[in-house]
Design a protein around this motif. Structure first.
Motif, PDB file in Angstrom:
ATOM      1  N   TRP A   6     -44.857 -50.511  27.367  1.00 35.37           N
ATOM      2  CA  TRP A   6     -45.759 -50.831  26.263  1.00 35.37           C
ATOM      3  C   TRP A   6     -44.970 -51.272  25.036  1.00 35.37           C
ATOM      4  O   TRP A   6     -45.299 -52.255  24.401  1.00 35.37           O
ATOM      5  CB  TRP A   6     -46.619 -49.590  25.958  1.00 35.37           C
ATOM      6  CG  TRP A   6     -47.400 -49.734  24.714  1.00 35.37           C
ATOM      7  CD1 TRP A   6     -48.508 -50.489  24.527  1.00 35.37           C
ATOM      8  CD2 TRP A   6     -47.105 -49.129  23.464  1.00 35.37           C
ATOM      9  NE1 TRP A   6     -48.941 -50.386  23.239  1.00 35.37           N
ATOM     10  CE2 TRP A   6     -48.100 -49.547  22.563  1.00 35.37           C
ATOM     11  CE3 TRP A   6     -46.117 -48.263  23.013  1.00 35.37           C
ATOM     12  CZ2 TRP A   6     -48.122 -49.137  21.240  1.00 35.37           C
ATOM     13  CZ3 TRP A   6     -46.151 -47.850  21.703  1.00 35.37           C
ATOM     14  CH2 TRP A   6     -47.141 -48.289  20.832  1.00 35.37           C
ATOM     15  N   ASP A  34     -54.672 -48.360  26.331  1.00 36.45           N
ATOM     16  CA  ASP A  34     -55.231 -49.668  25.991  1.00 36.45           C
ATOM     17  C   ASP A  34     -54.384 -50.784  26.603  1.00 36.45           C
ATOM     18  O   ASP A  34     -54.915 -51.753  27.142  1.00 36.45           O
ATOM     19  CB  ASP A  34     -55.308 -49.815  24.477  1.00 36.45           C
ATOM     20  CG  ASP A  34     -55.887 -51.151  24.063  1.00 36.45           C
ATOM     21  OD1 ASP A  34     -57.026 -51.460  24.467  1.00 36.45           O
ATOM     22  OD2 ASP A  34     -55.188 -51.896  23.327  1.00 36.45           O
ATOM     23  N   PHE A  35     -53.070 -50.631  26.538  1.00 36.12           N
ATOM     24  CA  PHE A  35     -52.159 -51.609  27.132  1.00 36.12           C
ATOM     25  C   PHE A  35     -52.369 -51.680  28.643  1.00 36.12           C
ATOM     26  O   PHE A  35     -52.412 -52.769  29.224  1.00 36.12           O
ATOM     27  CB  PHE A  35     -50.712 -51.232  26.803  1.00 36.12           C
ATOM     28  CG  PHE A  35     -49.691 -52.057  27.511  1.00 36.12           C
ATOM     29  CD1 PHE A  35     -49.493 -53.380  27.174  1.00 36.12           C
ATOM     30  CD2 PHE A  35     -48.921 -51.510  28.532  1.00 36.12           C
ATOM     31  CE1 PHE A  35     -48.545 -54.154  27.830  1.00 36.12           C
ATOM     32  CE2 PHE A  35     -47.982 -52.270  29.189  1.00 36.12           C
ATOM     33  CZ  PHE A  35     -47.790 -53.594  28.837  1.00 36.12           C
ATOM     34  N   GLU A  36     -52.522 -50.532  29.295  1.00 37.94           N
ATOM     35  CA  GLU A  36     -52.743 -50.510  30.746  1.00 37.94           C
ATOM     36  C   GLU A  36     -54.047 -51.211  31.109  1.00 37.94           C
ATOM     37  O   GLU A  36     -54.105 -51.967  32.079  1.00 37.94           O
ATOM     38  CB  GLU A  36     -52.756 -49.070  31.240  1.00 37.94           C
ATOM     39  CG  GLU A  36     -51.400 -48.405  31.210  1.00 37.94           C
ATOM     40  CD  GLU A  36     -51.472 -46.925  31.537  1.00 37.94           C
ATOM     41  OE1 GLU A  36     -52.595 -46.380  31.663  1.00 37.94           O
ATOM     42  OE2 GLU A  36     -50.404 -46.306  31.658  1.00 37.94           O
ATOM     43  N   LEU A  37     -55.105 -50.962  30.339  1.00 37.34           N
ATOM     44  CA  LEU A  37     -56.391 -51.616  30.616  1.00 37.34           C
ATOM     45  C   LEU A  37     -56.296 -53.124  30.431  1.00 37.34           C
ATOM     46  O   LEU A  37     -56.892 -53.883  31.195  1.00 37.34           O
ATOM     47  CB  LEU A  37     -57.486 -51.033  29.724  1.00 37.34           C
ATOM     48  CG  LEU A  37     -57.910 -49.604  30.051  1.00 37.34           C
ATOM     49  CD1 LEU A  37     -58.924 -49.111  29.031  1.00 37.34           C
ATOM     50  CD2 LEU A  37     -58.476 -49.511  31.446  1.00 37.34           C
ATOM     51  N   LYS A  38     -55.541 -53.538  29.419  1.00 39.24           N
ATOM     52  CA  LYS A  38     -55.365 -54.975  29.206  1.00 39.24           C
ATOM     53  C   LYS A  38     -54.545 -55.609  30.326  1.00 39.24           C
ATOM     54  O   LYS A  38     -54.712 -56.782  30.620  1.00 39.24           O
ATOM     55  CB  LYS A  38     -54.711 -55.242  27.851  1.00 39.24           C
ATOM     56  CG  LYS A  38     -55.654 -54.996  26.698  1.00 39.24           C
ATOM     57  CD  LYS A  38     -54.982 -55.217  25.366  1.00 39.24           C
ATOM     58  CE  LYS A  38     -55.946 -54.910  24.232  1.00 39.24           C
ATOM     59  NZ  LYS A  38     -55.286 -54.953  22.930  1.00 39.24           N
ATOM     60  N   GLN A  39     -53.665 -54.836  30.948  1.00 36.66           N
ATOM     61  CA  GLN A  39     -52.892 -55.352  32.076  1.00 36.66           C
ATOM     62  C   GLN A  39     -53.747 -55.441  33.340  1.00 36.66           C
ATOM     63  O   GLN A  39     -53.578 -56.336  34.143  1.00 36.66           O
ATOM     64  CB  GLN A  39     -51.691 -54.444  32.359  1.00 36.66           C
ATOM     65  CG  GLN A  39     -50.628 -54.465  31.287  1.00 36.66           C
ATOM     66  CD  GLN A  39     -49.893 -55.785  31.264  1.00 36.66           C
ATOM     67  OE1 GLN A  39     -50.387 -56.765  30.731  1.00 36.66           O
ATOM     68  NE2 GLN A  39     -48.724 -55.794  31.838  1.00 36.66           N
ATOM     69  N   CYS A  87     -52.807 -45.969  22.714  1.00 40.06           N
ATOM     70  CA  CYS A  87     -52.282 -47.341  22.719  1.00 40.06           C
ATOM     71  C   CYS A  87     -51.729 -47.707  24.088  1.00 40.06           C
ATOM     72  O   CYS A  87     -51.914 -48.835  24.561  1.00 40.06           O
ATOM     73  CB  CYS A  87     -51.205 -47.498  21.654  1.00 40.06           C
ATOM     74  SG  CYS A  87     -51.853 -47.465  19.974  1.00 40.06           S
ATOM     75  N   TYR A 127     -57.188 -55.662  33.449  1.00 43.64           N
ATOM     76  CA  TYR A 127     -58.411 -56.444  33.269  1.00 43.64           C
ATOM     77  C   TYR A 127     -58.387 -57.807  33.977  1.00 43.64           C
ATOM     78  O   TYR A 127     -59.357 -58.136  34.676  1.00 43.64           O
ATOM     79  CB  TYR A 127     -58.700 -56.614  31.774  1.00 43.64           C
ATOM     80  CG  TYR A 127     -59.981 -57.344  31.499  1.00 43.64           C
ATOM     81  CD1 TYR A 127     -61.203 -56.737  31.699  1.00 43.64           C
ATOM     82  CD2 TYR A 127     -59.960 -58.663  31.042  1.00 43.64           C
ATOM     83  CE1 TYR A 127     -62.387 -57.408  31.453  1.00 43.64           C
ATOM     84  CE2 TYR A 127     -61.124 -59.341  30.795  1.00 43.64           C
ATOM     85  CZ  TYR A 127     -62.335 -58.710  30.993  1.00 43.64           C
ATOM     86  OH  TYR A 127     -63.492 -59.378  30.757  1.00 43.64           O
TER      87      TYR A 127
END
Length: 153
Positions: free
Chosen positions: A47, A77-82, A74, A84
């Protein structure tokens, strides 16, 4: 993604549609992440490296927003953005396979119905001709019977 979206409207057979989407998902979900070494564990280090790649926002995110107990949020959130984009790819692929199967099934049903209707028209025409011939024969027979009755008087 746009080439995959065009599969909704192309009308290719469902087996070919499934094959194209299976190979696309295999490429984008397995091969590319393996080659780019993106299958590493999602942790704070990854991250921080991703945030540092954008120097204009890195100081704000690392020093002010994501400190202390907010760091775990955070990272999540970074994992979810990866995840998605992969999730969207799977959903679009599954939807395209389902739509392709339904369209293929309806096209095949329409083709069969068209052939059945054409065959019924042929049988109807043949039946009409046979009926007409039968009526002509009956009329001829009645006419002969009437003529025969008057000849016997």
């Amino acid at each position: 993604m746009p080439p995959l979206l065009s599969l909704f409207f192309m009308g290719v057979p469902s087996a070919l549609n499934t094959e194209i989407l299976l190979l696309a998902c295999l490429t984008f979900l397995v091969i590319v992440p393996l080659v780019c070494e993106m299958w590493g564990l999602e942790n704070t280090e990854n991250w921080r490296r991703a945030i540092s790649a954008r120097p204009e926002d890195a100081a704000i995110w690392l020093n002010q927003v994501c400190t202390g107990e907010m760091e775990a949020t955070c990272v999540r959130d970074f994992e979810l953005k990866q995840v998605y984009p992969y999730l969207v790819l799977c959903i679009v692929g599954l939807a395209a396979v389902i739509v392709g199967f339904i369209a293929d099934h309806s096209n095949r049903s329409a083709f069969v119905n068209k052939k059945v209707i054409a065959e019924q028209k042929v049988k109807l025409i043949l039946n009409h001709k046979l009926r007409e011939e039968t009526l002509v024969k009956e009329h001829k027979k009645k006419e002969d019977t009437i003529i025969e009755m008057f000849e016997n008087f």
